[in-house]
Motif scaffolding. Sequence first.
Motif, short mmCIF file in Angstrom:
data_model
loop_
_atom_site.label_atom_id
_atom_site.label_comp_id
_atom_site.label_asym_id
_atom_site.label_seq_id
_atom_site.Cartn_x
_atom_site.Cartn_y
_atom_site.Cartn_z
N TRP A 1 16.52 -2.21 2.95
CA TRP A 1 16.43 -1.07 2.04
C TRP A 1 17.54 -0.06 2.36
O TRP A 1 17.81 0.24 3.52
CB TRP A 1 15.09 -0.37 2.21
N LEU B 1 8.61 7.17 2.00
CA LEU B 1 8.93 5.77 1.68
C LEU B 1 9.67 5.11 2.83
O LEU B 1 9.30 4.01 3.26
CB LEU B 1 9.76 5.70 0.40
N ASN C 1 2.78 4.08 -8.00
CA ASN C 1 2.90 4.32 -6.57
C ASN C 1 3.36 3.04 -5.87
O ASN C 1 2.54 2.18 -5.53
CB ASN C 1 1.56 4.78 -6.00
N PRO C 2 4.67 2.91 -5.62
CA PRO C 2 5.17 1.68 -5.00
C PRO C 2 4.67 1.47 -3.58
O PRO C 2 4.69 0.35 -3.09
CB PRO C 2 6.69 1.86 -5.03
N THR C 3 4.20 2.52 -2.93
CA THR C 3 3.73 2.36 -1.55
C THR C 3 2.50 1.46 -1.48
O THR C 3 2.21 0.89 -0.43
CB THR C 3 3.42 3.72 -0.90
N GLU C 4 1.79 1.31 -2.60
CA GLU C 4 0.63 0.42 -2.64
C GLU C 4 1.02 -1.04 -2.39
O GLU C 4 0.19 -1.85 -2.00
CB GLU C 4 -0.04 0.50 -4.01
N PHE C 5 2.29 -1.38 -2.61
CA PHE C 5 2.72 -2.77 -2.56
C PHE C 5 3.54 -3.12 -1.31
O PHE C 5 3.85 -4.28 -1.10
CB PHE C 5 3.53 -3.09 -3.82
N LEU D 1 0.68 1.20 -10.71
CA LEU D 1 2.09 0.83 -10.63
C LEU D 1 3.01 2.02 -10.36
O LEU D 1 4.16 1.84 -9.95
CB LEU D 1 2.53 0.12 -11.91
N THR E 1 8.47 -8.42 -0.74
CA THR E 1 9.31 -7.22 -0.74
C THR E 1 10.59 -7.51 0.01
O THR E 1 10.57 -8.15 1.06
CB THR E 1 8.56 -6.06 -0.04
#
Length: 113
Positions: A55, A74, A41-45, A39, A51
């Motif tokens: 942004w 990001l 590492n937000p890039t995993e999602f 959790l 999403t």
Amino acid sequence: MKPTPIFDAFSLESPENEEFAEKHSKVGGVKADEQIIKLLNPTEFIGECDTTKNWRIRHGAFDRDTSIAIPVILATMLKNKGYDVDFSLPWGLPHSGDYDLEELFAWIDKLAK
């Protein structure tokens, strides 16, 4: 701003501990659960879950706490996945900089219409 090893302190006094505590701790630390570590590492999602499509990312150009590479990576990942990214590096602002709230609210209002 933080001494090596940056996020973890071998004595576990750092608030960012537990990612590497098990292997290197001098006080018998226990590594955090793998699900918790994932959790971090937000890039995993990105692109793998529901999403937001829009942004707005701001990173003060004088930020001494977080590497400029983090928001650049990001923003790039989001753009490469097809998301709408409004990215800026406000000059002269630190980590705690005021990133122009009126501009933020105008951006939100535009999206809401």
